[in-house]
Design a protein around this motif. Structure first.
Motif, short mmCIF file in Angstrom:
data_model
loop_
_atom_site.label_atom_id
_atom_site.label_comp_id
_atom_site.label_asym_id
_atom_site.label_seq_id
_atom_site.Cartn_x
_atom_site.Cartn_y
_atom_site.Cartn_z
N ILE A 1 0.84 -1.20 0.00
CA ILE A 1 0.00 0.00 0.00
C ILE A 1 0.88 1.25 0.00
O ILE A 1 1.83 1.35 0.77
N VAL A 2 0.55 2.16 -0.89
CA VAL A 2 1.18 3.48 -0.86
C VAL A 2 0.14 4.44 -0.29
O VAL A 2 -0.89 4.68 -0.90
N PHE A 3 0.38 4.91 0.94
CA PHE A 3 -0.53 5.90 1.54
C PHE A 3 -0.09 7.28 1.08
O PHE A 3 1.11 7.58 1.07
N VAL A 4 -1.04 8.09 0.72
CA VAL A 4 -0.70 9.45 0.33
C VAL A 4 -1.59 10.39 1.12
O VAL A 4 -2.82 10.25 1.10
N SER A 5 -0.99 11.32 1.85
CA SER A 5 -1.79 12.33 2.54
C SER A 5 -1.06 13.65 2.43
O SER A 5 0.14 13.68 2.16
N ASN A 6 -1.78 14.72 2.64
CA ASN A 6 -1.15 16.03 2.51
C ASN A 6 0.05 16.15 3.43
O ASN A 6 1.13 16.54 3.01
N ARG A 7 -0.12 15.75 4.70
CA ARG A 7 0.97 15.86 5.67
C ARG A 7 1.54 14.50 6.00
O ARG A 7 0.80 13.54 6.19
N LEU A 8 2.86 14.44 6.09
CA LEU A 8 3.48 13.23 6.63
C LEU A 8 3.22 13.20 8.13
O LEU A 8 3.03 14.25 8.74
N GLN B 1 -1.48 18.99 -6.96
CA GLN B 1 -1.91 17.60 -7.29
C GLN B 1 -0.90 16.99 -8.26
O GLN B 1 -0.55 15.82 -8.16
N GLN B 2 -0.41 17.82 -9.21
CA GLN B 2 0.58 17.32 -10.17
C GLN B 2 1.86 16.89 -9.45
O GLN B 2 2.46 15.87 -9.78
N LYS B 3 2.24 17.68 -8.47
CA LYS B 3 3.46 17.40 -7.72
C LYS B 3 3.33 16.07 -6.96
O LYS B 3 4.25 15.24 -6.95
N PHE B 4 2.20 15.89 -6.33
CA PHE B 4 1.97 14.63 -5.61
C PHE B 4 1.95 13.45 -6.59
O PHE B 4 2.42 12.37 -6.29
N ALA B 5 1.36 13.69 -7.76
CA ALA B 5 1.27 12.60 -8.75
C ALA B 5 2.68 12.16 -9.14
O ALA B 5 2.95 10.96 -9.25
N ARG B 6 3.59 13.13 -9.32
CA ARG B 6 4.96 12.75 -9.70
C ARG B 6 5.61 11.92 -8.59
O ARG B 6 6.33 10.96 -8.85
N ALA B 7 5.33 12.28 -7.35
CA ALA B 7 5.91 11.50 -6.22
C ALA B 7 5.35 10.08 -6.21
O ALA B 7 6.10 9.12 -6.00
N VAL B 8 4.05 9.94 -6.44
CA VAL B 8 3.45 8.60 -6.46
C VAL B 8 4.09 7.79 -7.58
O VAL B 8 4.48 6.62 -7.39
N GLU B 9 4.25 8.41 -8.75
CA GLU B 9 4.82 7.69 -9.90
C GLU B 9 6.26 7.26 -9.62
O GLU B 9 6.68 6.18 -10.03
N SER B 10 7.00 8.10 -8.88
CA SER B 10 8.40 7.71 -8.69
C SER B 10 8.56 6.68 -7.57
O SER B 10 9.54 5.95 -7.56
N TYR C 1 -9.28 15.52 2.08
CA TYR C 1 -9.84 16.54 1.18
C TYR C 1 -8.80 17.33 0.39
O TYR C 1 -9.10 17.87 -0.66
N GLN C 2 -7.57 17.37 0.90
CA GLN C 2 -6.55 18.16 0.19
C GLN C 2 -6.22 17.54 -1.17
O GLN C 2 -5.79 18.22 -2.08
N LEU C 3 -6.41 16.21 -1.27
CA LEU C 3 -5.96 15.50 -2.47
C LEU C 3 -7.11 14.86 -3.24
O LEU C 3 -6.95 13.79 -3.85
N MET C 4 -8.26 15.50 -3.22
CA MET C 4 -9.42 14.95 -3.95
C MET C 4 -9.13 14.83 -5.44
O MET C 4 -9.69 13.99 -6.12
N GLY C 5 -8.23 15.70 -5.95
CA GLY C 5 -7.96 15.71 -7.39
C GLY C 5 -6.83 14.81 -7.84
O GLY C 5 -6.56 14.70 -9.04
#
Ligand code: GDG
Length: 484
Positions: free
Chosen positions: A3-10, A121-130, A143-147
Motif C-alpha cells: 500500500i502506498v498511503f498518500v496524505s497532505n501531511r506526513l 496535485q501534479q506534484k503529488f502525482a509525480r511523487a506517487v509515480e516515482s 480533502y486536500q488530495l481529492m484531485g
C-alpha cells in the motif's frame, strides 16, 4: 499487495530544537488511525513534511532516521512557500475545510487558490509515480488530495486508486457554492473506491452527483453504490474510521498511567472531572461549549465546586488568522468564566493549550467522569472513541454532539446534544454529572464494545475489502462482539 498511503501531511513534526532540527511523530486523527497499520509492514507514506526552510539533504536524513525508528518508509513531497500559502492555507484551509463543515461564510473563494491546488496535485502525482510499483494499491487520504486520482489516471497509471475522506461531505445546497464543484466531483469519480465516514455523507455525495452530473449511472448493491461516468466505475461506501482500541485500553491500564490518575483524583478530590480534547478549530464548537458551561454554572449553582472542566486544546494552523482570533476568543471566554465563578480552592475551567504527552492524555481520559464533545460538524471525532476505550473502570459518561460522525455509531449510548442549543448543552452537563454509577456502567459497556468491535483494523479490512483485497480473518464486527 503493497500500500502506498498518500496524505497532505506526513505523520511527523520537524522543528528547530536548541539550534538543531529535530523530528518526532505528529498527533492527529489520521496519524492515530494509520500509524499502527504501517508499522512493521512494507508500506510507504508520501506527503508534505511540514518543514519550510530546511536543506533537502538534512530533510532526507531526518526522514531516514524517522523511517528506521517507525518501521515503515516515509517520503517527502516538498512544497514551495507559495504552494504552501495558496494551496494549503488557501485552498485547503480557507475553502474546502470550512465549506465541507457547513461554514460557507468563512470561505474565501480566491481563484488563485484553485490554480495552486492543481499544481500541487501534479506534484503529488509525480511523487506517487516515482515511488509506486505497478501492483501497489494507491490509497489517497483526505480533502486536500481529492484531485490526485484524476491526475494519476490522466497520466495513464493503471494501479487501483482508492480515496478516503476524513471530513464530512456537505449537502448539495452547500457544495453547490464551490466554484469548481463539477471539476471536484468528476475528479473524485476517477478513483476506483471512495470511502466516506457516515451514511449522511454518502447521501450528500450521491445527491450532489445526481444534481451536478446527471449523466452518471448509479447501481446500488446491498452495502455500496457503484457510479459510472464515461466508462469508469467507482465504488462508494461508508467506512467509519476506528481507533486501535487495545492500544488505548492497555495503555490506560499501565501502572504509570494509574499513578497519574491517582494524582489527578487527589487534586480534584470530591469533584467530577469533565474533559474535552480538541484541536484548535472553529468546527469543534469550543466557544459554544464555553457559553453552555457558563450557563450551567449560573443556572445550577450545585454544580459549582462539584465539577472541574478540563479543557485541552492542541495548537493547530497557527498561521491562519481565523485560528489566531479563535485562540484569543477562547482565552477571553475562559478568563471571563473563571473570573466570574472561581472561589478559594476551586477554579471551574482548567485550560491547557499545548500538545500533551500520550501518557498524560490517557490518564485524563481514564480519570474523567464525563467527556464532552461539541463539534459543530466533524467527520468522525476520534476523541469520543479514545475516551470510551480508556474508561477501563466503566464509570464515564459521553456527551456527544449529534453532528460528530461518531454519533452514528455511538449515539444510542451517549448523551446526544445539539451544540448550538446552549440550554440543551447546559442541561446535558447537569444530567451527565447526576447520572448514577448504575446508569453509567451499562451505557459505557456498550460504547466500549462498539469501539472495540469497529476498531481501526476492522475499518482497514472493510476499506481493503472494497478495494478487492481480503485480509483473511475479519478484524471484528459488532455482531461478533455482541453489540447488536
Ligand atoms: C480528522 C477529522 C476524524 C489531540 N490532542 C493530543 C492528541 N490528540 C489526538 C487525539 C485524536 C486526534 O488527535 C484528534 O482526532 P479527531 O478525530 O478528534 O480530529 P481531527 O484531527 O480533526 O481529524 C475527524 C479524523 O480525521 C479521523 O478520520 O475523526 O473528524 O476532522 O486521536 O488523541 N494526541 C496527543 N497529544 C495531544 O495533545 N498525544
Amino acid at each position: 499487495m503493497r500500500i502506498v498511503f498518500v496524505s497532505n501531511r506526513l505523520p511527523v513534526v520537524i522543528e528547530p530544537n536548541e539550534g538543531r532540527w529535530s523530528i518526532r511523530g505528529a498527533s492527529g486523527g489520521l496519524v492515530t488511525a494509520l500509524d499502527p497499520l504501517l508499522r512493521g509492514s512494507d508500506g510507504i507514506w508520501l506527503g508534505w513534511p511540514g518543514a519550510v526552510g530546511l536543506e533537502p539533504e538534512k530533510l532526507e536524513s531526518l526522514l531516514a532516521d524517522f523511517s528506521r525508528s517507525q518501521g515503515y518508509r516515509i517520503a517527502a513531497v516538498p512544497l514551495k512557500e507559495k504552494e504552501y500559502t495558496q494551496f494549503y492555507e488557501g485552498f485547503c484551509n480557507q475553502i474546502i475545510w470550512p465549506l465541507f463543515h457547513d461554514l460557507q461564510s468563512l470561505c474565501n473563494f480566491e481563484p488563485e487558490f484553485w490554480h495552486y491546488a492543481q499544481q500541487v496535485q501534479q506534484k503529488f502525482a509525480r511523487a506517487v509515480e516515482s515511488h509506486g510499483k505497478p501492483d501497489d494499491l494507491i490509497w489517497v487520504h483526505d480533502y486536500q488530495l481529492m484531485g490526485l486520482g484524476q491526475v494519476l489516471a490522466d497520466h495513464g497509471l493503471q494501479n487501483k486508486l482508492a480515496f478516503f475522506l476524513h471530513i464530512p461531505f456537505p449537502a448539495p445546497d452547500i457544495f453547490r457554492k464551490l466554484p469548481w464543484r463539477r471539476q471536484v466531483l468528476k475528479a473524485l469519480l476517477r478513483y476506483d473506491v471512495i470511502g466516506l465516514q457516515t451514511t449522511p455523507d454518502l447521501d450528500n455525495f450521491l445527491q450532489c452527483v445526481q444534481r451536478l452530473l446527471p449523466d452518471v449511472e448509479r447501481q446500488d448493491t446491498s452495502r455500496q453504490v457503484r457510479l459510472t461516468l464515461k466508462g469508469h466505475s467507482s465504488v462508494i461506501g461508508v467506512f467509519p474510521i476506528g481507533i486501535d482500541y487495545k492500544e488505548f485500553a492497555d495503555g490506560a491500564a499501565q501502572p504509570t498511567v494509574a499513578q497519574k490518575v491517582e494524582e489527578l483524583r487527589k487534586n480534584f478530590a470530591g469533584r467530577q472531572i469533565i474533559l474535552s480534547v480538541d484541536r484548535l478549530d472553529y468546527t469543534k464548537g469550543v466557544l459554544y461549549r464555553l457559553r453552555a458551561i457558563a450557563l450551567a454554572l449560573e443556572r445550577y449553582p450545585d454544580l459549582r465546586r462539584q465539577v472541574t472542566f478540563f479543557q485541552v486544546i492542541v495548537p493547530s494552523r497557527e498561521n491562519v488568522p481565523q485560528y489566531q482570533t479563535l485562540k484569543s476568543e477562547i482565552e477571553q471566554s475562559v478568563a471571563h468564566i473563571n473570573g466570574k465563578f472561581t472561589e478559594p480552592g476551586w477554579i471551574p475551567i482548567h485550560h491547557v493549550f499545548r500538545n500533551v504527552e500520550r501518557e498524560e492524555l490517557l490518564a485524563w481520559y481514564r480519570a474523567a467522569d464525563v467527556a464532552i464533545i461539541t463539534s459543530l460538524k466533524d467527520g468522525m471525532n476520534l476523541v469520543a472513541k479514545e475516551y470510551c476505550a480508556c474508561q477501563i473502570n466503566g464509570n464515564g459518561v459521553l456527551v456527544l454532539s449529534e453532528f460528530a460522525g461518531a454519533a452514528e455509531q455511538l449515539g444510542r449510548w451517549a448523551v446526544l446534544i445539539n451544540p448550538y442549543d446552549t440550554d440543551e448543552v447546559a442541561q446535558a452537563i447537569k444530567q451527565a454529572v447526576m447520572t448514577t454509577p448504575a446508569q453509567r456502567r451499562p451505557a459505557m459497556e456498550k460504547l466500549r464494545m462498539n469501539v472495540r468491535a469497529e476498531n481501526v483494523y476492522w475499518w482497514l479490512s472493510e476499506c481493503l475489502a472494497a478495494c478487492g483485497i481480503s485480509q483473511g480473518q475479519p478484524a471484528s464486527s459488532l455482531a461478533a462482539a455482541g453489540v447488536v
